[in-house]
Design a protein around this motif. Structure first.
Motif, mmCIF file in Angstrom:
data_model
loop_
_atom_site.group_PDB
_atom_site.id
_atom_site.type_symbol
_atom_site.label_atom_id
_atom_site.label_comp_id
_atom_site.label_asym_id
_atom_site.label_seq_id
_atom_site.Cartn_x
_atom_site.Cartn_y
_atom_site.Cartn_z
ATOM 1 N N GLY A 6 47.753 68.202 67.868
ATOM 2 C CA GLY A 6 47.680 67.165 66.842
ATOM 3 C C GLY A 6 48.563 67.474 65.644
ATOM 4 O O GLY A 6 49.252 66.576 65.123
ATOM 5 N N VAL A 7 48.568 68.710 65.217
ATOM 6 C CA VAL A 7 49.431 69.120 64.094
ATOM 7 C C VAL A 7 50.897 68.952 64.499
ATOM 8 O O VAL A 7 51.700 68.396 63.747
ATOM 9 N N ARG B 105 43.762 70.667 68.453
ATOM 10 C CA ARG B 105 44.163 70.724 67.038
ATOM 11 C C ARG B 105 45.635 71.101 66.931
ATOM 12 O O ARG B 105 46.398 70.481 66.178
ATOM 13 N N ASN C 284 51.968 65.394 64.470
ATOM 14 C CA ASN C 284 51.752 64.715 63.188
ATOM 15 C C ASN C 284 50.631 63.680 63.241
ATOM 16 O O ASN C 284 50.720 62.611 62.622
ATOM 17 N N LYS C 285 49.572 64.000 63.969
ATOM 18 C CA LYS C 285 48.404 63.124 64.003
ATOM 19 C C LYS C 285 47.624 63.286 62.698
ATOM 20 O O LYS C 285 47.675 64.328 62.051
ATOM 21 N N SER C 286 46.886 62.241 62.342
ATOM 22 C CA SER C 286 46.077 62.314 61.124
ATOM 23 C C SER C 286 44.930 63.303 61.328
ATOM 24 O O SER C 286 44.506 63.558 62.462
ATOM 25 N N GLU C 287 44.407 63.822 60.242
ATOM 26 C CA GLU C 287 43.260 64.737 60.328
ATOM 27 C C GLU C 287 42.084 64.029 60.999
ATOM 28 O O GLU C 287 41.351 64.642 61.777
ATOM 29 N N GLU C 288 41.923 62.749 60.743
ATOM 30 C CA GLU C 288 40.844 61.977 61.362
ATOM 31 C C GLU C 288 41.005 61.930 62.893
ATOM 32 O O GLU C 288 40.042 62.142 63.635
ATOM 33 N N ASP C 289 42.239 61.671 63.361
ATOM 34 C CA ASP C 289 42.495 61.624 64.807
ATOM 35 C C ASP C 289 42.269 62.991 65.446
ATOM 36 O O ASP C 289 41.703 63.091 66.546
ATOM 37 N N ILE C 290 42.712 64.039 64.767
ATOM 38 C CA ILE C 290 42.543 65.393 65.301
ATOM 39 C C ILE C 290 41.065 65.745 65.375
ATOM 40 O O ILE C 290 40.584 66.243 66.407
ATOM 41 N N ALA C 291 40.328 65.479 64.312
ATOM 42 C CA ALA C 291 38.901 65.819 64.271
ATOM 43 C C ALA C 291 38.129 65.052 65.344
ATOM 44 O O ALA C 291 37.247 65.615 66.009
ATOM 45 N N GLU D 275 38.929 66.645 68.711
ATOM 46 C CA GLU D 275 38.292 67.975 68.792
ATOM 47 C C GLU D 275 36.793 67.877 69.055
ATOM 48 O O GLU D 275 36.221 68.736 69.719
#
Length: 192
Positions: free
Chosen positions: A73-74, A70, A77-84, A87
């Motif tokens: 990803g932040v 996570r 600048n990855k999208s929340e979808e990519d991070i989730a 994870e």
């Protein structure tokens, strides 16, 4: 005619990775994992350099890897979808072996052969886990290509990179087979 190990051949002809998102606990304990690591370490290794090593991640380390993913990803600048999605594998899989490629100085063995050997280790580990009855998946993903993630999350040295994450656990759901390559389209027969 050579002696055929039909059971091994049948396994290889029907083997199928299990998506990491379908893995659940329990995972293999150390005694069950050692034959899998041993099989992986028998991979081709030109020059006997052992250009790889293993980091076994389990228990709280899996939650830490999810948090590190996570954080990366932040930062990237990855999208929340990519991070989730990235994870999720850490959150559900009970155990993961990071196969670390270690580039070693050699006048005889090219760097690319060390990379190939590390890739062979990943496949051998995946197949050994599957043959042992576990669900298993070989992943990499965007975080594994980020030097800061590799250094902070795994403590890799400058001459090291990640060949793959091998997630191993109990199969939660059997996936359908996927289309396989058309051998006629990818095979050339040369006899002269």
């Amino acid at each position: 005619m050579p002696d055929v190990n039909q059971a091994a051949l049948d396994f290889l002809l029907t083997r199928r990775s299990r998506p990491a998102k379908t893995l659940k606990g329990p995972g293999p304990d150390r005694a069950a994992l050692m034959p899998i690591l041993t099989a992986a370490a028998r991979s081709p290794d030109h020059g006997k350099l052992e250009p790889w090593r293993f980091i076994v991640l389990e228990g709280a380390a899996m939650a830490r890897m999810a948090a590190e993913t996570r954080k990366a990803g932040v930062r990237l600048n990855k999208s929340e979808e990519d991070i989730a999605k990235a994870e999720h594998a850490w959150a559900t899989s009970p155990l993961c072996v990071a196969v670390v490629e270690v580039q070693k100085a050699s006048d005889k063995i090219p760097a690319i052969e060390m990379t190939y050997s590390a890739g062979a280790v990943c496949l051998a580990m995946l197949n050994a886990a599957l043959a042992s009855g576990w669900g298993a998946n070989w992943l990499s993903g965007w975080a594994s290509h980020d030097r800061a993630f590799l250094t902070e999350a795994l403590g890799l040295a400058e001459n090291e990179t990640l060949a793959g994450f091998i997630h191993i656990g109990t199969e939660g759901a059997a996936p359908p087979d996927r289309p396989r390559p058309d051998l006629d389209a990818i095979t050339a027969w040369v006899s002269e």
